[in-house]
Design a protein around this motif. Structure first.
Motif, PDB file in Angstrom:
ATOM      1  N   ILE B 241       0.820  -1.258   0.061  1.00  0.00           N
ATOM      2  CA  ILE B 241      -0.026   0.102  -0.135  1.00  0.00           C
ATOM      3  C   ILE B 241       0.828   1.311   0.201  1.00  0.00           C
ATOM      4  N   CYS B 246      -3.170   6.548  -0.602  1.00  0.00           N
ATOM      5  CA  CYS B 246      -4.323   5.772  -0.170  1.00  0.00           C
ATOM      6  C   CYS B 246      -5.192   7.029   0.338  1.00  0.00           C
ATOM      7  N   ARG B 247      -6.558   6.571   0.095  1.00  0.00           N
ATOM      8  CA  ARG B 247      -7.478   8.038   0.538  1.00  0.00           C
ATOM      9  C   ARG B 247      -8.217   7.740   1.988  1.00  0.00           C
ATOM     10  N   ARG B 248      -7.655   6.451   2.659  1.00  0.00           N
ATOM     11  CA  ARG B 248      -8.402   6.176   3.822  1.00  0.00           C
ATOM     12  C   ARG B 248      -9.903   5.548   3.624  1.00  0.00           C
ATOM     13  N   CYS B 249     -10.256   5.209   2.505  1.00  0.00           N
ATOM     14  CA  CYS B 249     -11.618   5.148   2.317  1.00  0.00           C
ATOM     15  C   CYS B 249     -11.936   3.967   3.138  1.00  0.00           C
ATOM     16  N   TRP B 250     -11.175   3.555   3.592  1.00  0.00           N
ATOM     17  CA  TRP B 250     -11.674   2.573   5.014  1.00  0.00           C
ATOM     18  C   TRP B 250     -12.236   1.063   4.637  1.00  0.00           C
ATOM     19  N   VAL B 252     -12.773  -0.575   1.072  1.00  0.00           N
ATOM     20  CA  VAL B 252     -12.711  -1.332  -0.354  1.00  0.00           C
ATOM     21  C   VAL B 252     -11.858  -2.283  -0.094  1.00  0.00           C
ATOM     22  N   CYS B 253     -10.375  -2.093  -0.035  1.00  0.00           N
ATOM     23  CA  CYS B 253      -9.521  -3.163   0.031  1.00  0.00           C
ATOM     24  C   CYS B 253      -9.724  -4.267   0.823  1.00  0.00           C
ATOM     25  N   PRO B 270      -5.415   1.444   6.342  1.00  0.00           N
ATOM     26  CA  PRO B 270      -5.463  -0.138   5.967  1.00  0.00           C
ATOM     27  C   PRO B 270      -4.020  -0.608   6.326  1.00  0.00           C
ATOM     28  N   CYS B 287      -8.689  -1.231  -5.439  1.00  0.00           N
ATOM     29  CA  CYS B 287      -8.421  -0.272  -4.931  1.00  0.00           C
ATOM     30  C   CYS B 287      -8.900   1.214  -5.680  1.00  0.00           C
ATOM     31  N   PRO B 288      -9.878   2.052  -5.570  1.00  0.00           N
ATOM     32  CA  PRO B 288     -10.402   2.849  -6.437  1.00  0.00           C
ATOM     33  C   PRO B 288      -9.087   4.154  -6.603  1.00  0.00           C
ATOM     34  N   ALA B 289      -8.204   4.380  -5.388  1.00  0.00           N
ATOM     35  CA  ALA B 289      -7.190   5.248  -5.691  1.00  0.00           C
ATOM     36  C   ALA B 289      -5.931   4.768  -6.760  1.00  0.00           C
ATOM     37  N   ALA B 291      -3.849   2.881  -5.146  1.00  0.00           N
ATOM     38  CA  ALA B 291      -2.783   2.997  -4.129  1.00  0.00           C
ATOM     39  C   ALA B 291      -1.908   1.814  -3.784  1.00  0.00           C
ATOM     40  N   ILE B 292      -2.482   0.748  -4.553  1.00  0.00           N
ATOM     41  CA  ILE B 292      -1.542  -0.527  -4.049  1.00  0.00           C
ATOM     42  C   ILE B 292      -0.933  -1.078  -5.291  1.00  0.00           C
TER      43      ILE B 292
HETATM   44  S1  SF4 Z   1      -8.919   0.572  -1.109  1.00  0.00           S
HETATM   45 FE1  SF4 Z   1      -7.221   1.993  -1.487  1.00  0.00          FE
HETATM   46  S2  SF4 Z   1      -7.751   4.046  -1.140  1.00  0.00           S
HETATM   47 FE2  SF4 Z   1      -9.309   2.625   0.054  1.00  0.00          FE
HETATM   48  S3  SF4 Z   1      -8.223   2.146   2.218  1.00  0.00           S
HETATM   49 FE3  SF4 Z   1      -7.757   0.601   0.647  1.00  0.00          FE
HETATM   50  S4  SF4 Z   1      -5.649   1.221  -0.225  1.00  0.00           S
HETATM   51 FE4  SF4 Z   1      -6.643   3.044   0.646  1.00  0.00          FE
END
Ligand code: SF4
Ligand code: SF4
Lengths: 413, 302
Positions: B241, B246-250, B252-253, B270, B287-289, B291-292
């Motif tokens: 990650i 990471c948008r801290r969307c908390w 999705v992943c 996460p 992950c929509p951002a 970020a992974i």
């Molecule tokens: S899905 Fe992506 S943006 Fe959302 S918490 Fe996980 S790593 Fe961060």
């Protein structure tokens, strides 16, 4: 003569291709997936004409196979284990429609518990359905049996199952001589020709209701017994089918494989890929002075009863090795063979061994021990109780797993 | 008859190794049988593949229980009891390890009756562990000593063709590297014989007794036992990650992870539990951002 290294699954796919299968309803399941993968690749690239449709379940797959077979096209499909069980309603429905097609079953144990390894409990669950059953022992036999199964099925107008063992055949490569495509086409003429004047069972403009309901027992009995008679007649038809195959391709497939049976007194009786190892054991037993032999029914349905009686008359003992289990009864082959030999003059002693469940290896040493047990039994004139192939070491493994699964100590006594 | 086992992890090309060696022996005029053996899980889990080759028909199938040659492509497997690498090895069986450690170390640790050889895998980069199969096949072919280099390379061409030209070229190089690496041991593996009727130990069969229903049902008692199974060992790709993106969307992943290997703290950050993440990369895809990202694992990468 081209020989290729092919898995049993690839050999099955080649069988379908050489048979000019027109339609393949499909649903993937381990260890069968490679078959439909291979066919899908060929159909997509144009190497094989025909059509493949992914269905949403094995039940739908078999239903589609029945419908397409009724429309007069050559149908091929394949499944395994839970897939065959899920399709079971249609497995029992298909034969009475009296349209031929071929279903390859890649044998795998059934749940519970789940396994992906091979045993024959799945295919034997279809034993009483009306499907003809051919059981294979090598990848060569798989490719050839698909062709044989079509010709046999089309002669007697019943569907046929070609069975191959998961892993030991499905994923094992060995040299296979592919039947010549033109010879294969001669062996399997277009369906319309095979059916004769009744050509297409169903076509537009000629209405037909297949598989009509009969609510009176008289008609029901008539139709059900017709399917049985057709299956029995397949024994006679097999003679012509296997003779023609031998003439055209040079490989002979008797309904029962007999290995070193001429003067055999102790006979292994089993089906499928285990035959290879058993032949090796027969050779070594003979080298050590024990007159051993092997009988392997290729045809499970129809059951080659007369041939089995003939082969076994006057032998001392038969070691029946079942890779299946009928709960509350025991090995399926043992029961089948016992029913054929009961009351026959010179019938040998029958010993029941149950093993190979869920892919459990049957060691060569165990086959040797069976012969020893059989000799002792023949001297005593009495067969011992059925023997499960399961060792002290295996029980220790299970105990370890039970400990990890936190099965309470007191339950283990 | 030659009987060979290749042990590795799913994703390291052991099935390919068995196929290359099988094809090479077939081209050299042998009757051949080759087959992979594995359980339900694939990538990263221990698996093996076998090859049998003989001048006449092969009357055997399944597990090779008296190997003439065992090739271990992943030294880490020697510590895993479930990999069954040492099963059936006797004084005549040759063990070839492929990795970093010297033969003397394995000879000492494993106390084997038969010979041990080690082949350094330094020519194989971290990112190309899936070519191990070609390397191992080349090494095994040389140890048998009955396969010409031309046959080996032809077999590589046949078996790797569907993976593209680059894969074929690299596999040829590595198969030849494996072949050359064992030059001084060429032909040191001989054909084993089948045990005769007298050489068979009788099996210790037992009478299995009926046991209480609770004991006889395949149930796992007590929750959270899967924590004990370090499925992180199976990973060939590691999701990482990038917290700057990471948008801290908390959710999705962590929600999509099929192994519940991603936990989220109070402020939505996460964290991946690498002891259990199997490396399926579902999180990366979801992950929509974006970020992974994925990085190859040293032990087994694809
Ligand atoms: S899905 Fe992506 S943006 Fe959302 S918490 Fe996980 S790593 Fe961060
Ligand atoms: S790679 Fe798969 S197992 Fe690992 S954290 Fe992502 S989703 Fe979970």
């Amino acid at each position: 003569m081209t020989r290729l290294l092919l898995t049993g699954n690839a050999a099955a796919a080649w069988g379908a291709r050489l048979a000019h299968a027109d339609y393949v309803p499909a649903f993937p399941i381990t260890p069968q997936t490679e078959i439909i993968d291979t066919l899908a690749g060929w159909i997509e690239s144009g190497a094989m004409p025909g059509r493949l449709t992914m269905m949403e379940s094995e039940h739908s797959m078999l239903t589609a196979a029945c419908a397409a077979a009724a429309a007069g096209v050559r149908v091929f499909t394949a499944t395994s284990s839970q897939g065959l069980l899920y399709a079971m309603e249609m497995v029992y429905a298909a034969p009475g429609l009296r349209n031929p097609f071929v279903l390859v079953n890649v044998s795998r144990g059934v749940q519970t518990p789940v396994t992906i390894q091979s045993d024959h409990t799945d295919v034997l669950a279809a034993r009483d359905s009306g499907f003809l059953q051919l059981h294979c022992a090598s990848c060569q036999e798989v490719a050839d049996s698909v062709l044989l199964a079509y010709r046999l099925a089309e002669r007697v107008r019943l569907p046929a199952i070609v069975n191959l063992d998961g892993f030991t055949l499905s994923f094992t490569r060995e040299p296979v001589e592919l039947p010549d495509a033109q010879e294969a086409a001669r062996f399997l003429p277009p369906l319309a020709e095979a059916f004769g004047t009744t050509a297409r069972p169903f076509s537009a403009g000629r209405s037909l209701a297949a598989g009509a309901a009969v609510l009176d027992s008289t008609a029901y009995t008539y139709f059900r017994y017709q399917s049985h008679l057709a299956a029995v007649a397949a024994l006679q038809a097999w003679e012509e089918v296997s003779d023609t195959f031998a003439e055209q391709f040079g490989r002979r497939y008797d309904g029962v494989e007999a290995y070193r049976m001429d003067d055999a007194e102790y006979v292994f009786f089993l089906t499928g890929a285990l035959a290879g190892k058993a032949r090796g054991v027969v050779d070594r037993l003979r080298a050590a002075g024990c007159p051993a032999g092997l009988l392997r029914p290729r045809l499970l349905r129809p059951w080659p009863e007369a041939a089995l009686r003939q082969w076994l008359r006057g032998r001392r003992a038969v070691m029946v090795v079942d890779q299946s289990l009928s709960m509350g009864k025991g090995g399926v082959l043992h029961g089948e063979l016992a029913s054929s030999l009961y009351g026959q003059p010179g019938a040998p002693l029958l010993l029941s061994f149950i093993g190979g469940l869920g892919g459990r290896e049957i060691a060569a040493g165990e086959l040797h021990e069976m012969a020893t047990v059989a000799r002792r039994a023949a001297e005593a004139g009495e067969a011992p109780p059925p023997r499960l192939l399961f060792t002290a070491g295996e029980l220790r493994v299970v105990r370890k797993q039970q400990a990890l699964a936190q099965v309470a100590e007191e339950e283990k006594r | 008859m030659y009987r060979i086992r290749f042990h590795g992890r799913g994703g390291q090309g052991m099935k390919t190794a068995s196929r290359i060696l099988g094809s090479a022996l077939f081209l050299a005029g042998y009757e051949v049988q080759d087959a992979p053996h594995y359980g339900a899980e694939r990538r990263g889990a221990p698996m093996h593949a076998v090859v049998r080759a003989a001048r006449g028909p092969i009357q055997e199938r399944g597990f090779v229980d008296r190997p003439d040659l065992v090739v271990v492509a992943d030294e880490g497997l020697l510590a895993e009891a479930g990999a069954a690498i040492l099963q059936g090895l006797d004084h005549h069986s040759l063990l070839l390890t492929v990795g970093r450690e010297p033969a003397a170390l394995w000879q000492d640790r494993l106390r084997l009756a038969g010979p041990v050889l080690a082949l350094a895998d330094a020519v194989i980069a971290a990112g190309e562990r899936h070519f191990l199969g070609a390397f191992c096949a080349g090494a095994a072919a040389r140890l048998l000593g009955v396969v010409a280099l031309a046959c080996l390379l032809q077999a590589v061409d046949d078996e790797v063709a569907s993976f593209g030209e680059a894969a074929v070229a690299r596999s040829r190089e590595l198969a030849e590297a494996g072949w050359r690496g064992l030059e001084e041991h060429a032909g040191s593996v001989g054909e084993g014989s089948a045990a005769g009727a007298s050489g068979q130990a009788p099996p210790d069969w037992i009478e299995l007794q009926a046991e209480a229903g609770d004991l006889a049902a395949p149930s796992i008692h007590g929750g959270l036992s899967s924590i004990e199974v370090r499925t992180g060992l199976w990973r060939t790709q590691r999701p990482v990650i990038d917290y700057a993106h990471c948008r801290r969307c908390w959710w999705v992943c962590s929600e999509f992870c099929p192994d519940s290997a991603i936990s989220v703290d109070a402020d939505g950050t996460p964290t991946i539990d690498y002891a259990h993440c199997k490396g399926c990369l579902v999180c990366l895809a979801q992950c929509p951002a974006h970020a992974i990202r994925a990085v190859p694992e040293r032990g087994a990468s694809s």
